[in-house]
Write a protein that holds these residues in place. Structure first.
Motif, PDB file in Angstrom:
ATOM      1  N   GLY A 171       0.812  -1.210   0.000  1.00  0.00           N
ATOM      2  CA  GLY A 171       0.000   0.000   0.000  1.00  0.00           C
ATOM      3  C   GLY A 171       0.845   1.258   0.000  1.00  0.00           C
ATOM      4  O   GLY A 171       0.524   2.240  -0.686  1.00  0.00           O
ATOM      5  N   MET A 172       1.941   1.265   0.745  1.00  0.00           N
ATOM      6  CA  MET A 172       2.816   2.438   0.788  1.00  0.00           C
ATOM      7  C   MET A 172       3.534   2.645  -0.538  1.00  0.00           C
ATOM      8  O   MET A 172       3.704   3.785  -0.984  1.00  0.00           O
ATOM      9  N   VAL A 173       3.978   1.557  -1.170  1.00  0.00           N
ATOM     10  CA  VAL A 173       4.640   1.693  -2.473  1.00  0.00           C
ATOM     11  C   VAL A 173       3.656   2.258  -3.500  1.00  0.00           C
ATOM     12  O   VAL A 173       3.989   3.163  -4.276  1.00  0.00           O
ATOM     13  N   LEU A 174       2.438   1.731  -3.514  1.00  0.00           N
ATOM     14  CA  LEU A 174       1.408   2.226  -4.434  1.00  0.00           C
ATOM     15  C   LEU A 174       1.075   3.686  -4.126  1.00  0.00           C
ATOM     16  O   LEU A 174       0.913   4.512  -5.042  1.00  0.00           O
ATOM     17  N   TYR A 175       0.997   4.020  -2.866  1.00  0.00           N
ATOM     18  CA  TYR A 175       0.700   5.392  -2.440  1.00  0.00           C
ATOM     19  C   TYR A 175       1.787   6.354  -2.909  1.00  0.00           C
ATOM     20  O   TYR A 175       1.494   7.423  -3.468  1.00  0.00           O
TER      21      TYR A 175
END
Length: 484
Positions: free
Chosen positions: A146-150
């Motif tokens: 989720g953080m990478v996508l964010y």
């Protein structure tokens, strides 16, 4: 990204398709604001993630197994169950992130796993230990993808490695901080009918819940709704991201403002060759990285140090790795190279494992010295491999799928990590070190093959073999070149 924020009227902003001139001062100002507001929050979340994932290794030193009546195999099973549910939750979590918004989903995940970590402090037997570890994996699995996508929706492709490197150093520092915190919490002793190791889980879980709660008030959903940016800065930041990607024009010439969910994009992500190559490389790296974090204190104890000394001596390799990780990430962004950098960075880790697997127990200082090479080689490779896959995927749902799939495959290395360092192999651990050495060599070749594959795709695009995808607005567009 199309999240809305009640404080900002996005509709009144100029279209993101408007051309922008190169404004270095504005770019620096926007990046500084994004970095100061976002990266510390993500670093804190990731620090909590690694603390709550690896504190079981610190708890083991304080007789976790004996107090719960577990065998070594049962302890390993408890670790493996965590990775099973962790892996299973990654793709679903990324697919719902856009619907619920990062501002809600990432803090919610953090608070949930913090509560579950606290519950570990109250388990009384093996079955409770396994059950709580399984729930912990479900709650925690969606954070990193989720953080990478964010971040891919906040920064351009050439800016992500350094940012990932900065907050990923939290993982390195968690090894240092975790050892120091465990050492301090162990001084609480047996209080309230609980063991020393119980307080490690309870206090660290409380810290995680507090960090997750505060992050809700600090994270923006995207640059268009970032209240800490001025109106012109929001427009500029959005336009930068637009121009960094492939053509956004659909076949009828209209602009694709909001990408709708399509299962074909998920399938396209699952069938992506580059994703599988990078994921298999990451698998080898994480098998070593996870086993290093879980068993380093035990290894140091077997080299002749006391339990308390082991916690303190485990700090230094992590601290050195954090500095090297940021330096390599900076170089990767500056050169706009990912896999090519990894081909060099992995070599020290390979050498370190080769030496430590074959040197005798009469050389503890040499063994400890090798842990520096092992830690720096593995940790410094991670930002490059994480951002590489995201850089080469365009279209939100394909990127969401490939990011989660890569981590889903890679985190399977956790299964390997939990079973290759049994207590009966102390103090040499020849088998475990040899397995990790083999996996790191395998990872090196996967990286090499992926570099060659990306080079071929770029060559084919220049030769006109992808001209049929002009205007598709994704990574097949002939103007969208793969990062090597």
């Amino acid at each position: 990204m199309a999240y809305q924020d009640e404080n900002i009227d996005v509709a009144k902003q100029p279209a993101e398709s408007a051309p922008i001139s190169v404004d270095s001062a504005m770019t620096r100002r926007v990046l500084l604001k994004l970095d100061v507001r976002i990266l510390p929050v993500l670093a804190a979340l990731f620090l909590c993630s690694f603390l709550d994932r690896t504190n079981v290794g610190n708890a083991k030193i304080y007789k976790l197994e004996a107090d719960l009546g577990m065998t070594d195999h049962q302890y390993d099973t408890g670790l493996a169950v965590f990775y099973a549910t962790y892996i299973a939750s990654e793709i679903p979590s990324n697919l719902v992130l856009k619907k619920l918004s990062p501002r809600i989903w990432l803090p919610a995940l953090t608070m949930m796993w913090g509560i579950v970590t606290m519950c570990l402090g109250f388990v009384k037997n093996y079955h409770q230990f396994v059950a709580v570890r399984a729930i912990l994996g479900i709650c925690e699995g969606g954070l990193l993808p989720g953080m990478v996508l964010y971040l891919s929706g906040m920064y351009t492709r050439g800016e992500m490695a350094l940012r990932l490197g900065l907050f990923y150093t939290a993982a390195s520092l968690s090894g240092a901080f975790g050892g120091l915190l465990a050492r301090g919490l162990s001084t609480i002793g047996k209080q309230g009918g609980l063991q020393k190791w119980s307080w490690i889980f309870i206090i660290e879980g409380l810290i995680t819940v507090a960090v997750g709660f505060m992050s809700y008030f600090l994270l923006p959903n995207n640059v268009e709704t970032a209240s800490f940016l001025k109106a012109d800065e929001r427009v500029f930041a959005s336009a930068r991201l637009h121009q960094d990607g492939p053509s956004r024009l659909t076949q009828d010439g209209s602009e694709r403002q909001h990408e709708a969910f399509q299962w074909s994009e998920v399938v396209r992500g699952v069938c992506n060759i580059s994703t599988w190559l990078s994921a298999l490389a990451y698998f080898g790296i994480l098998a070593g990285l996870y086993s290093f974090g879980l068993f380093l204190p035990t290894i140091i104890v077997e080299l002749g140090y006391t339990n308390n000394e082991a916690q303190l001596w485990s700090v230094i390799p992590y601290a050195v790795a954090s500095v090297v990780t940021v330096a390599i990430a900076f170089l990767s962004d500056r050169l706009k190279l990912r896999g090519t950098i990894m081909l060099f960075v992995l070599i020290p880790a390979i050498i370190g494992y080769a030496v430590i697997a074959n040197i005798g127990v009469s050389h503890p200082k040499v063994k400890y010295g090798m842990t520096f090479m092992m830690a720096t080689g593995m940790y410094a490779s991670v930002p490059c491999v994480l951002v590489w896959n995201s850089n080469n995927s365009a279209g939100h749902y394909k990127r969401a799928t490939t990011t989660a799939l890569q981590l889903m495959i890679a985190n399977s290395g956790g299964f390997v990590a939990t079973f290759i360092y049994p207590s009966k192999d102390k103090p040499q651990f020849h088998k475990g070190h040899t397995v990790v050495l083999s996996l790191l060599v395998f990872a090196w070749f996967m990286v090499f093959f992926n570099v060659m594959y990306c080079r071929k795709v770029n060559r084919d695009k220049r030769a006109g073999k992808y001209d049929q995808y002009v205007g598709y607005g994704d990574d097949r567009d002939p103007d969208f070149f793969m990062v090597l």
